[in-house]
Design an enzyme around this catalytic site. Structure first.
Site, PDB file in Angstrom:
ATOM      1  N   PRO A  99       0.757  -1.160   0.156  1.00  0.00           N
ATOM      2  CA  PRO A  99       0.284  -0.145   0.121  1.00  0.00           C
ATOM      3  C   PRO A  99       0.840   1.260   0.023  1.00  0.00           C
ATOM      4  O   PRO A  99       1.850   1.412   0.642  1.00  0.00           O
ATOM      5  CB  PRO A  99      -0.678  -0.059   1.325  1.00  0.00           C
ATOM      6  CG  PRO A  99      -0.110  -1.105   2.158  1.00  0.00           C
ATOM      7  CD  PRO A  99       0.711  -1.747   1.460  1.00  0.00           C
ATOM      8  N   GLY A 103       3.525   3.632   5.413  1.00  0.00           N
ATOM      9  CA  GLY A 103       4.700   3.080   6.022  1.00  0.00           C
ATOM     10  C   GLY A 103       5.402   1.642   5.973  1.00  0.00           C
ATOM     11  O   GLY A 103       6.213   1.260   6.786  1.00  0.00           O
ATOM     12  N   GLY A 105       7.195   1.235   3.074  1.00  0.00           N
ATOM     13  CA  GLY A 105       8.202   1.330   2.035  1.00  0.00           C
ATOM     14  C   GLY A 105       7.921   1.061   0.637  1.00  0.00           C
ATOM     15  O   GLY A 105       8.682   0.724  -0.163  1.00  0.00           O
ATOM     16  N   ALA A 109      10.654   0.078  -2.298  1.00  0.00           N
ATOM     17  CA  ALA A 109      10.435  -1.353  -2.904  1.00  0.00           C
ATOM     18  C   ALA A 109      10.131  -1.382  -4.396  1.00  0.00           C
ATOM     19  O   ALA A 109      10.708  -2.053  -5.175  1.00  0.00           O
ATOM     20  CB  ALA A 109       9.189  -2.042  -2.263  1.00  0.00           C
ATOM     21  N   ASP A 150      14.822   2.785   4.984  1.00  0.00           N
ATOM     22  CA  ASP A 150      14.136   2.051   4.082  1.00  0.00           C
ATOM     23  C   ASP A 150      14.677   1.221   2.783  1.00  0.00           C
ATOM     24  O   ASP A 150      14.499  -0.008   2.529  1.00  0.00           O
ATOM     25  CB  ASP A 150      12.936   2.732   3.481  1.00  0.00           C
ATOM     26  CG  ASP A 150      11.927   3.312   4.677  1.00  0.00           C
ATOM     27  OD1 ASP A 150      12.036   3.035   5.813  1.00  0.00           O
ATOM     28  OD2 ASP A 150      10.840   3.846   4.151  1.00  0.00           O
TER      29      ASP A 150
HETATM   30  C1  MEV Z   1       9.816   6.039   7.189  1.00  0.00           C
HETATM   31  O1  MEV Z   1       9.751   4.767   6.687  1.00  0.00           O
HETATM   32  C2  MEV Z   1      10.838   6.292   8.295  1.00  0.00           C
HETATM   33  C3  MEV Z   1      11.063   7.615   8.817  1.00  0.00           C
HETATM   34  O2  MEV Z   1      11.984   7.445   9.750  1.00  0.00           O
HETATM   35  C4  MEV Z   1      11.764   8.514   7.873  1.00  0.00           C
HETATM   36  C5  MEV Z   1      13.306   7.870   7.406  1.00  0.00           C
HETATM   37  O3  MEV Z   1      13.777   7.500   8.126  1.00  0.00           O
HETATM   38  O4  MEV Z   1      13.564   8.638   6.273  1.00  0.00           O
HETATM   39  C6  MEV Z   1       9.931   8.223   9.310  1.00  0.00           C
END
Ligand code: MEV
Length: 311
Positions: A99, A103, A105, A109, A150
């Site tokens: 999705p 959150g 990735g 990906a 990520d």
């Molecule tokens: C995003 O998946 C994670 C954050 O910590 C941003 C980053 O690490 O670049 C919010």
């Protein structure tokens, strides 16, 4: 023809603070993935990118739409890395069931699958470190100031302990553990949440640095617990991490509802993952208690619940 995949990811501990040099722990999620397929195209047609899920097509060199800019830059950077001055005649089709803006990735990906497939098709597969480096450049387009966690966890496809500027350390998972990943259904672009945290940090650096430090302490303790196979210790550490993220202003009522539902159903710990404000949360699962937690998350309105194993 070449076809390549890349998994989603969750940040187990340390999101946001990782942008400010504190450590984070992340793990790949193989239950969702992006896919890129590269095929030869008629001579003179150039390199065409097809984002199948978005119904958009883009020929490299034409002005890209916002949605296609990241793919354009990823393809260009891959060709440059492989020493190709002009785009070969290819058609690259990208699909993903990760999705977007939740959150997990998705942007990293999709870019990883694209880099892998393109390099493979051109007969020069790239090692994970190099894939990760190219995808980091793509992440800058998505996020502005990415930490790099990520692209690292997705390109390496294994749990990582990551510190910005120092790269990743592999570490041993002493005992495998299982997580439910539940989606609030709310789209939350990382760029916005990361930008808001930056503004808040600039307005009150002492308070935010203390929050980042406290998260860093949780991450170090979590790594020790994971290595020792002390899964019981992870629940309270997730709770503590979530309390700090809440204080940082990146939780949301929908996340809190799912977190409370998981805990009430017996999950020893739960927290948001990624940028927050929406997107997904994780709940630690105990043997024998999985079905109850999953049912509770569904009853609390989760748009989707996945179960994954960290090993
Ligand atoms: C995003 O998946 C994670 C954050 O910590 C941003 C980053 O690490 O670049 C919010």
């Amino acid at each position: 023809m070449a076809i390549a995949y890349a998994p989603g990811k969750v940040i187990l501990f340390g999101e946001h603070a990782v942008v400010y040099g504190r450590p984070a722990i992340a793990a790949p999620v193989a239950q969702v993935r992006a896919q890129a397929t590269v095929q030869d195209a008629p001579p003179g047609s150039g390199l065409t990118l097809v984002a199948a899920d978005l119904g958009e097509t883009h020929v490299l060199g034409a002005p890209p739409s916002d949605a296609m800019r990241a793919l354009e830059v990823t393809a260009r950077n891959t060709l440059a890395r492989l020493g190709l001055a002009s785009p070969p005649d290819l058609r690259i089709t990208i699909r993903s069931d990760i999705p977007i803006g939740r959150g997990m990735g998705s942007g990293a990906a999709v870019a990883t699958a694209l880099v892998r497939a393109l390099a493979m098709h051109l007969g020069a597969p790239l090692p994970p470190d190099e894939v990760s480096r190219i995808v980091y450049e793509t992440e800058i387009i998505h996020h502005g100031t990415p930490s790099g966690v990520d692209n690292t966890v997705i390109a390496h496809e294994q749990p990582v302990y990551f510190v910005r500027g120092q790269g990743m350390e592999r570490f041993r998972v002493g005992r495998a553990f299982r997580l439910a990943i539940a989606d609030t259904g709310i789209y939350s672009p990382t760029r916005v949440a990361v930008g808001d945290v930056r503004a808040a940090w600039q307005a009150d650096p002492a308070r935010y640095d203390a929050l980042f430090d406290a998260i860093g302490t949780v991450v170090v303790a979590a790594r020790r617990a994971i290595e020792a196979g002390d899964v019981v210790a992870l629940g309270p550490l997730m709770q503590r991490n979530q309390a700090l993220l809440r204080e940082m202003g990146v939780s949301a009522p929908e996340l809190e509802r799912l977190i409370a539902a998981a805990q009430d159903a017996g999950a020893p710990g739960a927290k948001l993952v990624g940028a927050g404000r929406g997107g997904n949360m994780i709940a630690l699962l105990e043997p024998g208690g999985e079905a109850e937690v999953i049912a509770a998350l569904q009853a609390a309105g989760a748009a989707r619940v996945l179960v994954t194993t960290v090993a």
